[in-house]
Design an enzyme around this catalytic site. Structure first.
Site, short mmCIF file in Angstrom:
data_model
loop_
_atom_site.label_atom_id
_atom_site.label_comp_id
_atom_site.label_asym_id
_atom_site.label_seq_id
_atom_site.Cartn_x
_atom_site.Cartn_y
_atom_site.Cartn_z
N CYS A 61 0.79 -1.06 0.02
CA CYS A 61 0.06 0.05 -0.15
C CYS A 61 0.75 1.32 0.04
O CYS A 61 2.14 1.21 0.23
CB CYS A 61 -0.83 -0.02 1.13
SG CYS A 61 0.02 0.23 2.76
N ARG A 95 11.69 -5.67 6.66
CA ARG A 95 12.24 -5.57 5.58
C ARG A 95 14.09 -5.45 5.78
O ARG A 95 14.70 -5.61 4.96
CB ARG A 95 12.23 -4.00 4.90
CG ARG A 95 12.62 -3.73 3.86
CD ARG A 95 11.79 -2.38 3.18
NE ARG A 95 12.42 -1.62 2.06
CZ ARG A 95 12.85 -0.36 2.47
NH1 ARG A 95 13.03 0.32 3.39
NH2 ARG A 95 13.08 0.14 1.20
FE1 CFM Z 1 13.36 0.46 -4.81
FE2 CFM Z 1 11.02 -0.19 -3.56
FE3 CFM Z 1 13.72 -0.92 -2.77
FE4 CFM Z 1 12.71 -1.88 -4.86
FE5 CFM Z 1 11.71 -3.74 -3.34
FE6 CFM Z 1 10.12 -2.36 -2.12
FE7 CFM Z 1 12.60 -2.93 -1.31
MO1 CFM Z 1 10.49 -4.54 -1.30
S1 CFM Z 1 11.30 -0.43 -5.77
S2 CFM Z 1 14.53 -1.16 -4.54
S3 CFM Z 1 12.52 -3.67 -5.72
S4 CFM Z 1 12.57 0.88 -2.71
S5 CFM Z 1 9.77 -4.07 -3.24
S6 CFM Z 1 9.08 -0.32 -2.58
S7 CFM Z 1 10.78 -2.49 0.11
S8 CFM Z 1 12.65 -4.81 -2.18
S9 CFM Z 1 14.48 -1.86 -0.92
#
Ligand code: CFM
Length: 543
Positions: A61, A95
């Site tokens: 979300c 995370r």
């Molecule tokens: Fe960018 Fe993200 Fe991230 Fe990502 Fe991700 Fe994420 Fe992440 Mo999960 S686009 S790189 S591929 S900030 S989905 S919203 S939290 S891994 S560090």
């Protein structure tokens, strides 16, 4: 090694097979999000539109994108979730963004989950007073330098004004703490991507440019934007910069501090790791302060070397360039050794990656280095530019959902705008192969005939596995155990399971080892669900 010569897999049947199972309208819509790639003539893909109700999506979300992703990894700002306790609890630490306090900022609020814990009565009578009380309490207990407030769905539905509360409390606490709010209600956008944009706007309004002090021992000053220190990635990048003599001014936002945001405008170059989540700040820093940005990638040893060389070229200092070359040469010795060892087993294996808005692209680098083929990939919430490249931005149709997110207009700072390079200098660097303010996207780097799928549904995921049997599937916790029950190992590319860092040279080595273990292990063949061998499966509840 033999698999190298194996002819490429034909993925053309997937789309028809999957769409046949959907109702007509759904099939029409999903059809636009499933494309066969052609890097020479990049096809249009549907992205950043609402998920069809009833479809099991991987998405999160808007609150998750704002609080969880962008502001969450900062260590000395108290981030208060205004809402029911679940929103705060389930967005807390899974995370694996790491922090390391130092003398300059000894605070570390990461292990805390701050929430107003709204109850039924707050929903009925309003939660603003409870929020004020939470801010008072946080201030008395921790005396933080800044407090950020994040709105969850009910806050928007009942009309609590978090910005008014922020102003009120700033006054009450006599401006001793910087308090600001975000209207990042979960429903505000079609995914967490809206939350990134809202967070970027807030960073710009409330933090960036507030402190002109210039610290640091090296003269080559860069920001790394869109790097969140999952599993220690930002630490690995920082160590590498240190070896090269490059000053990291601000990381946004892994292990970052309020001061890093406030002084980011004193850097001379922004390196953008995750384009999706932070391209807005990169542009704002350029427009307001004259700092150019370049797309960077520290995932993959070759990509890391390439990024370092770009930095060397940008600053154009021979001593820096020599030091960078020396570091690359040194690091590549152990990288190659680990790569060769892992490749004996990984070569020719098949990977599928369905993650977020940037990693599904970046991690293909590491799989290439292992001799593996990415036959299908996609983002959860990327935009067309993350797939097709930034050149398509002017052609992207703005729909009602995007209009829901505030676009802020940014101007040149009247006193501090200072172009770091002249137009001519930038042109000269471009002719030498540097690209500024650009991102080519995922599709340009994927092979012809590979399957690119946006906002993959659970059903499509199962079909992909059934039809093409990848050796490894990369996604997140929601997919992990379903996929593994199908006998295919799943590597989480959000939080890295228990692994990492995977960035820079040391990260590449970690990744090679982990993937060799996961993707080349025979145990997965033994995974059989009980219903595969028995007609009737019975179970009892265990209370
Ligand atoms: Fe960018 Fe993200 Fe991230 Fe990502 Fe991700 Fe994420 Fe992440 Mo999960 S686009 S790189 S591929 S900030 S989905 S919203 S939290 S891994 S560090």
């Amino acid at each position: 090694m033999s698999k190298d010569t194996e002819k490429d897999i034909d993925l053309t049947e997937f789309k028809d097979e999957v769409l046949a199972a959907y109702p007509k309208k759904v099939a029409k819509k999903r059809g636009k999000a499933i494309v066969l790639n052609d890097p020479d003539e990049i096809p249009l893909i549907q992205a950043n539109v609402r998920t069809i109700p009833g479809i099991i999506t991987q998405r999160g979300c808007t609150y998750a994108g704002c609080k969880g992703v962008v502001l969450g990894p900062t260590r000395d700002i108290v981030n208060i979730t205004h809402g029911p306790i679940g929103c705060g609890f389930y967005s807390w630490l899974t995370r694996r963004n790491q922090t390391r306090p130092d003398e300059q900022a000894p605070e570390n609020f990461i292990p805390y989950a701050f929430s107003t814990d709204m109850q039924d009565s707050n929903i009925v009578f309003g939660g603003e007073e409870k929020l004020k009380q939470a801010i008072r309490e946080a201030y008395e207990l921790f005396h933080p330098k800044a407090i950020a407030i994040f709105s969850t769905c009910p806050v928007g539905l009942i009309g609590d004004d978090v910005h008014r509360v922020a102003r009120h409390m700033t006054e009450e606490l006599e401006g001793k703490v910087n308090i600001f709010g975000f209207s990042c209600e979960g429903y505000r956008g079609v995914s967490q991507s809206a939350g990134h944009h809202i967070a970027n706007n807030g960073l710009y309004r409330n933090l960036i440019g507030k402190d002109d002090s210039v610290d640091g021992k090296y003269k080559f000053r860069v920001n790394v934007l869109g790097e969140y220190n999952i599993g220690g990635d930002a630490f690995a990048i920082e160590t590498l910069f240190d070896k090269c003599g490059i000053q990291l001014v601000a990381t946004m936002s892994g292990n970052s501090t309020k001061k890093q945001f406030e002084t980011a405008h004193t850097a001379d170059l922004s390196l953008v790791m995750c384009h999706r989540s932070i391209n807005y700040v990169a542009e704002m820093l350029e427009t307001s302060f004259g700092i150019p940005w370049m797309k960077a990638n520290f995932i993959g040893a070759e990509a890391t070397a390439k990024t370092l060389r770009k930095v060397g070229k940008y600053f154009g200092d021979q001593e820096l360039i020599d030091r960078i070359e020396k570091v690359i040469a040194e690091e590549m010795i152990s990288v190659k050794e680990a790569q060769e060892k892992a490749k004996e087993k990984t070569n020719g294996k098949l990977a599928m990656l369905f993650v977020g808005g940037s990693r599904a692209h970046h991690y293909q680098e590491l799989f290439n280095e292992l001799g593996m083929k990415t036959i299908s990939a996609g983002y959860e919430f990327g935009h067309r530019d993350d797939y097709e490249g930034r050149r398509v931005i002017p052609t992207i149709q703005i729909d009602a959902d995007s209009r829901n997110i505030e676009q802020i207009t940014v101007y040149e700072d009247s006193t501090r705008y200072k172009p770091r390079k002249t137009e001519e200098e930038l042109k000269a660097l471009e002719s030498e192969g540097l690209e500024f303010n650009g991102y080519e996207g995922m599709m340009a780097e994927m092979k012809k005939g590979t399957l690119v799928i946006d906002d993959l549904s659970h059903y499509e995921m199962e079909k992909l596995i059934e039809m093409y049997h990848p050796d490894i599937f990369c996604a997140g916790i929601k997919e992990k155990f379903c996929v593994q029950k199908m006998g295919i190992p799943l590597k989480q590319l959000h939080n890295y399971d228990y692994g990492g860092p995977y960035a820079a040279f040391e990260g590449a080595i970690n990744f090679y080892k982990d993937i060799e273990q996961i993707a080349c292990c025979s145990i997965w063949k033994e995974m059989k669900a009980p219903w595969e061998s028995e007609d009737i499966v019975e179970a009892e509840y265990a209370y």
